[in-house]
Design an enzyme around this catalytic site. Structure first.
Site, short mmCIF file in Angstrom:
data_model
loop_
_atom_site.label_atom_id
_atom_site.label_comp_id
_atom_site.label_asym_id
_atom_site.label_seq_id
_atom_site.Cartn_x
_atom_site.Cartn_y
_atom_site.Cartn_z
N LEU A 1 43.36 52.28 43.77
CA LEU A 1 43.02 50.79 43.29
C LEU A 1 41.46 50.69 43.31
O LEU A 1 40.83 51.15 44.21
CB LEU A 1 43.65 49.63 43.90
CG LEU A 1 45.03 49.52 43.64
CD1 LEU A 1 45.49 48.38 44.76
CD2 LEU A 1 45.47 49.33 42.25
N ASP A 2 40.70 50.10 42.13
CA ASP A 2 39.19 49.99 42.23
C ASP A 2 38.65 48.95 43.49
O ASP A 2 39.60 48.13 43.71
CB ASP A 2 38.67 49.97 40.89
CG ASP A 2 39.07 48.67 40.11
OD1 ASP A 2 39.08 47.58 40.63
OD2 ASP A 2 39.33 48.68 38.90
N PHE A 3 37.67 48.76 43.40
CA PHE A 3 37.09 47.97 44.32
C PHE A 3 37.43 46.46 43.99
O PHE A 3 37.63 45.78 44.95
CB PHE A 3 35.45 48.14 44.43
CG PHE A 3 34.91 47.10 45.21
CD1 PHE A 3 34.52 47.46 46.50
CD2 PHE A 3 34.15 46.22 44.72
CE1 PHE A 3 33.87 46.89 47.74
CE2 PHE A 3 33.17 45.44 45.66
CZ PHE A 3 33.31 45.84 47.24
N SER B 1 40.16 45.31 42.66
CA SER B 1 41.72 45.24 42.33
C SER B 1 42.35 45.08 43.73
O SER B 1 41.86 45.57 44.78
CB SER B 1 42.24 46.54 41.58
OG SER B 1 41.61 46.47 40.31
N ARG C 1 41.78 47.62 32.85
CA ARG C 1 40.40 46.96 32.44
C ARG C 1 39.69 47.62 31.40
O ARG C 1 39.36 46.48 30.32
CB ARG C 1 39.33 47.12 33.56
CG ARG C 1 39.91 46.35 35.01
CD ARG C 1 38.77 46.72 36.04
NE ARG C 1 39.15 46.18 37.28
CZ ARG C 1 39.28 44.78 37.70
NH1 ARG C 1 38.81 43.99 37.00
NH2 ARG C 1 40.01 44.49 39.02
#
Length: 337
Positions: A141-143, A145, A229
């Site tokens: 999961l990105d920063f 999320s 996104r």
């Protein structure tokens, strides 16, 4: 404010525990697997009975670390064991394999190294689990999320769960800012192409509409980098909150950001892992057969060349013999004259 307090406490926790992580006593938390006889190990992992295992060992139906075993050798959960039966291959799941569920908060990266020195999920996880063993997140999961991350100490299990062909469904709650219309919803469902990369189609439903924000539920069977996104941005929508609710059979189960719990290896995952391993084995066997076929063809070619060479040598011998006989006849005929 809540997020700042969380990371302030997290930084203090890392600072206090950093020396403890380096101490040898932490290694005591890792239980070394005890060796046991192969037949007993297979019985404990519910593959077959001890007696059946002994018969299969005698028949050469069991491989340990890729080699056929001929005796009831001692093994541990670290060994790769393959059992071949009339009904196909059975793969005992490693007893040491563990799975945890973690609620990743916003502002934490899923990476071992970060040039910006941001809080790492891996540092946090090892402190919470009190272990220095190698752990892997299934997907990322990105920063910005948050939500569910499946964590395991088995690289093969993680790889299997991430593969697109495994088709493990991921469910996300997504809040987008901007004008959200039925036309945009239809286009998102159909999927789009961005910079030559295909995204979707998707299962998407509107959960809640607010003045400028819209909550969506999205289902994906694979996750490309920042996929949701990018897709929303294409329709002039900005994702301002993204929460992963589930990954395959695993769900958040009421966890709060930063919470962990140890989960079982679900039957669905065991089945996926078995099929994944069997496919890999089939690919290896096909490659071996292909190489063997090439060797056989080469051997036949060599044999054909050898046969032709022998035939030529035999013909040369016959021609030489005939030449000698003819020369002898000529000499005798001259003497007679």
């Amino acid at each position: 404010m809540i997020i700042n307090k969380f990371f302030s406490a997290f930084s203090q926790l890392i600072s206090k525990a950093s020396n403890a992580v380096k101490q040898p006593q932490l290694k005591q938390n890792l239980i070394q697997p005890e060796p046991m006889r192969l037949s007993k190990y297979l019985a404990q992992t519910s593959v077959c009975s001890r007696r059946e295992a002994e018969k299969m060992i005698e028949s050469g139906m069991i491989l340990v670390d890729g080699k056929k075993v001929e005796s009831n050798i001692p093994v541990t959960s670290e060994n790769k064991i393959q059992v071949f039966t009339k009904n196909g291959e059975k793969m005992p799941t490693k007893q040491s394999t563990k799975v945890w569920i973690f609620y990743k908060p916003v502002g934490m990266i899923c990476s071992h190294n970060d040039p910006f020195k941001r809080p790492s999920f891996y540092d946090f996880a090892k402190l919470r689990l009190k272990t220095d063993q190698h752990i892997i997140s299934v997907g990322r999961l990105d920063f910005n999320s948050e939500g569910l991350i499946v964590v395991t100490n088995d690289g093969e299990l993680a790889r299997c769960m991430e593969l697109p062909e495994t088709k493990l469904q991921r469910i996300y709650r997504v809040r987008v800012y901007g004008t959200f219309t039925e036309e945009k919803l239809k286009k998102i469902r159909n999927g789009i192409t961005i910079a030559g990369v295909n995204y979707g189609p998707y299962w998407v439903n509107v959960e809640n509409r607010q003045s400028r924000n819209t909550w969506l539920i999205m289902r994906l069977e694979q996750g490309k980098n920042r996929e949701i996104r990018k897709v929303m941005q294409k329709f002039d929508l900005r994702v301002n909150r993204l929460i992963r609710q589930s990954y395959g059979p695993y769900k958040l189960m009421g966890l709060k950001p930063g919470d962990f719990y140890e989960a079982q290896i679900e039957p669905e995952i065991k089945r996926k892992l078995y099929l994944h391993t069997r496919k890999k084995l089939q690919n290896v066997q096909e490659q071996i057969q292909l190489e063997q076929s090439k060797l056989n063809i080469k051997a036949l070619d060599e044999q054909g060349k050898n046969d032709k060479l022998l035939e030529k040598q035999e013909n040369d011998k016959i021609d030489k013999k005939n030449l000698i006989v003819n020369q002898s006849k000529k000499v005798n005929s001259k003497k007679t004259v």
